[in-house]
Design a protein around this motif. Structure first.
Motif, PDB file in Angstrom:
ATOM      1  N   LEU B 142       0.835  -1.204   0.000  1.00  0.00           N
ATOM      2  CA  LEU B 142       0.000   0.000   0.000  1.00  0.00           C
ATOM      3  C   LEU B 142       0.874   1.261   0.000  1.00  0.00           C
ATOM      4  CD1 LEU B 142      -2.729  -1.187   2.511  1.00  0.00           C
ATOM      5  CD2 LEU B 142      -2.723  -1.358   0.015  1.00  0.00           C
ATOM      6  N   TYR B 144       3.733   1.431  -1.406  1.00  0.00           N
ATOM      7  CA  TYR B 144       4.258   1.514  -2.764  1.00  0.00           C
ATOM      8  C   TYR B 144       3.215   2.093  -3.725  1.00  0.00           C
ATOM      9  CZ  TYR B 144       7.204   0.357  -6.727  1.00  0.00           C
ATOM     10  OH  TYR B 144       7.995   0.453  -7.844  1.00  0.00           O
ATOM     11  N   ALA B 145       1.978   1.623  -3.580  1.00  0.00           N
ATOM     12  CA  ALA B 145       0.905   2.115  -4.454  1.00  0.00           C
ATOM     13  C   ALA B 145       0.686   3.618  -4.245  1.00  0.00           C
ATOM     14  CB  ALA B 145      -0.384   1.338  -4.200  1.00  0.00           C
ATOM     15  N   GLN B 148       3.358   5.328  -6.046  1.00  0.00           N
ATOM     16  CA  GLN B 148       3.126   5.297  -7.491  1.00  0.00           C
ATOM     17  C   GLN B 148       2.150   6.388  -7.917  1.00  0.00           C
ATOM     18  OE1 GLN B 148       2.040   0.939  -8.211  1.00  0.00           O
ATOM     19  NE2 GLN B 148       3.187   1.527 -10.022  1.00  0.00           N
ATOM     20  N   LEU B 149       1.031   6.474  -7.197  1.00  0.00           N
ATOM     21  CA  LEU B 149       0.020   7.467  -7.567  1.00  0.00           C
ATOM     22  C   LEU B 149       0.586   8.883  -7.441  1.00  0.00           C
ATOM     23  CD1 LEU B 149      -3.117   5.801  -5.922  1.00  0.00           C
ATOM     24  CD2 LEU B 149      -2.578   5.923  -8.365  1.00  0.00           C
ATOM     25  N   SER B 151       3.615   9.813  -7.791  1.00  0.00           N
ATOM     26  CA  SER B 151       4.724  10.088  -8.705  1.00  0.00           C
ATOM     27  C   SER B 151       4.264  10.898  -9.917  1.00  0.00           C
ATOM     28  CB  SER B 151       5.369   8.779  -9.165  1.00  0.00           C
ATOM     29  OG  SER B 151       4.509   8.075 -10.039  1.00  0.00           O
ATOM     30  N   ALA B 152       2.953  10.994 -10.129  1.00  0.00           N
ATOM     31  CA  ALA B 152       2.437  11.765 -11.269  1.00  0.00           C
ATOM     32  C   ALA B 152       2.210  13.227 -10.918  1.00  0.00           C
ATOM     33  CB  ALA B 152       1.130  11.144 -11.773  1.00  0.00           C
ATOM     34  N   THR B 155       3.543  15.748 -13.471  1.00  0.00           N
ATOM     35  CA  THR B 155       2.944  15.766 -14.803  1.00  0.00           C
ATOM     36  C   THR B 155       1.435  16.024 -14.782  1.00  0.00           C
ATOM     37  OG1 THR B 155       2.770  13.348 -14.686  1.00  0.00           O
ATOM     38  CG2 THR B 155       4.658  14.251 -15.873  1.00  0.00           C
ATOM     39  N   ARG B 156       0.728  15.559 -13.732  1.00  0.00           N
ATOM     40  CA  ARG B 156      -0.733  15.696 -13.728  1.00  0.00           C
ATOM     41  C   ARG B 156      -1.250  16.598 -12.618  1.00  0.00           C
ATOM     42  NH1 ARG B 156      -3.009  12.109 -17.456  1.00  0.00           N
ATOM     43  NH2 ARG B 156      -5.093  12.436 -16.657  1.00  0.00           N
ATOM     44  N   TYR B 160      -4.973  15.835  -9.173  1.00  0.00           N
ATOM     45  CA  TYR B 160      -5.019  14.448  -9.619  1.00  0.00           C
ATOM     46  C   TYR B 160      -4.563  13.499  -8.512  1.00  0.00           C
ATOM     47  CZ  TYR B 160      -3.503  10.107 -11.809  1.00  0.00           C
ATOM     48  OH  TYR B 160      -3.294   8.786 -12.086  1.00  0.00           O
ATOM     49  N   ARG B 163      -7.027  13.273  -5.568  1.00  0.00           N
ATOM     50  CA  ARG B 163      -8.249  12.520  -5.878  1.00  0.00           C
ATOM     51  C   ARG B 163      -7.980  11.015  -5.948  1.00  0.00           C
ATOM     52  NH1 ARG B 163     -12.570  14.812  -9.484  1.00  0.00           N
ATOM     53  NH2 ARG B 163     -12.450  17.069  -9.388  1.00  0.00           N
ATOM     54  N   MET B 164      -6.889  10.644  -6.602  1.00  0.00           N
ATOM     55  CA  MET B 164      -6.600   9.212  -6.782  1.00  0.00           C
ATOM     56  C   MET B 164      -6.256   8.556  -5.442  1.00  0.00           C
ATOM     57  SD  MET B 164      -7.324   8.837  -9.880  1.00  0.00           S
ATOM     58  CE  MET B 164      -8.284  10.359 -10.018  1.00  0.00           C
ATOM     59  N   ILE B 167      -9.469   8.025  -3.537  1.00  0.00           N
ATOM     60  CA  ILE B 167     -10.207   6.859  -4.039  1.00  0.00           C
ATOM     61  C   ILE B 167      -9.553   5.576  -3.536  1.00  0.00           C
ATOM     62  CG2 ILE B 167     -10.746   5.538  -6.144  1.00  0.00           C
ATOM     63  CD1 ILE B 167     -11.102   8.325  -7.533  1.00  0.00           C
ATOM     64  N   PHE B 168      -8.233   5.550  -3.578  1.00  0.00           N
ATOM     65  CA  PHE B 168      -7.506   4.356  -3.122  1.00  0.00           C
ATOM     66  C   PHE B 168      -7.793   4.087  -1.637  1.00  0.00           C
ATOM     67  CE2 PHE B 168      -3.644   2.039  -1.806  1.00  0.00           C
ATOM     68  CZ  PHE B 168      -3.690   1.006  -2.722  1.00  0.00           C
TER      69      PHE B 168
END
Lengths: 177, 177
Positions: B142, B144-145, B148-149, B151-152, B155-156, B160, B163-164, B167-168
């Motif tokens: 978790l 790590y995830a 990962q999210l 890491s954007a 760029t985003r 972003y 929100r992600m 949700i996770f």
């Protein structure tokens, strides 16, 4: 296109799809044409560059995932249709690490693929989200997040990506209105 | 360490934490020492290399996030404590893009950080998951995830990633037993 030419094209695409998974996107042309039962000339007539073949296979897979949205929506409750669709979408990404590499090669032949991806999959997911009453984020953001989680498949394995995607989709279900 | 030396060290760390966010991890030493109110010699005595200072600041931030788990658990219901903790953890990642770059520099000075990260944050999250009855995945996956999210973020954008991550975390709450 004549019926036999169309059959040959479909056989090449089906064979390429299989060979790309087993031997990678740089597999020898003969491996693909032998499986398709066509001559190498047929392959090169339709797809002069390897990138043309990769694009065609990936577009076909994107089309299949996009088309599955309507079928799933007709067969399942909205939350379950959403779950199954997202799983199918991330299966596509997690089983195709070679595609991600090709997509990031900088080859102009792949330049249109991200747009194709968004234009076909964005509306498909948006429809499922609308039906399920999920308004937590735009479809495009969710597609991106799924791709982010799946990008770890090479380093952390399929169990990891499957679990994380399942948790993420549960988060969408948690947000159903 | 004498009390005034300890105060100077803490001032340097606090100043470095601020300057790294505003000017990046390669900010001039003088910007840090001016804010801390110490001489440049004090900085270099404690942290001969810039990487030493980065490691010390990041370990301090990791410690703070790890320590927040117990505090949140005492003040909130388990699901809410989990949500707030994960938000704090991902805030750390999303506001420190310079750290990620430093961590991937290949500099041996940073080699121990991933282990420190896991050893401090893994048990902190595992305790919150246990209290909330969430057994969908190991704490390390978790973490790590979440990374990962986040890491954007470059760029985003922060909207972003926020929100992600939300949700996770909702997905974790959906999996409470």
């Amino acid at each position: 296109m004549r019926a036999d030419a169309r059959r040959n094209l479909e056989a090449v695409l089906a064979a390429a799809k299989t060979v790309f998974v087993t031997s990678g996107v740089d597999a020898p042309a003969k491996e693909i044409t032998d499986l398709a039962g066509v001559g190498v000339g047929t392959l090169y007539r339709h797809f002069p560059q390897r990138s043309d073949l990769i694009v065609a296979v990936l577009e076909q897979e994107i089309d299949a995932v996009a088309a599955s949205a309507a079928e799933l929506a007709s067969q399942h409750e909205p939350a379950e249709a959403l779950r199954r669709w997202f799983r199918g979408y991330t299966d596509l990404l997690a089983t195709k690490p070679g595609f991600a590499k090709a997509l990031h090669s900088g080859d102009p032949a792949f330049a249109a693929l991200p747009g194709y991806f968004r234009e076909r999959l964005g509306p498909a997911l948006a429809g499922l989200l609308e039906a399920a009453g999920v308004r937590a984020a735009p479809a495009e953001d969710l597609l991106y997040a799924g791709a982010q989680l799946c990008s770890a498949v090479a380093t952390r394995g399929r169990d990891y990506t499957d679990r994380m995607v399942a948790i993420f989709v549960d988060g969408l279900r948690y947000n159903m209105e």
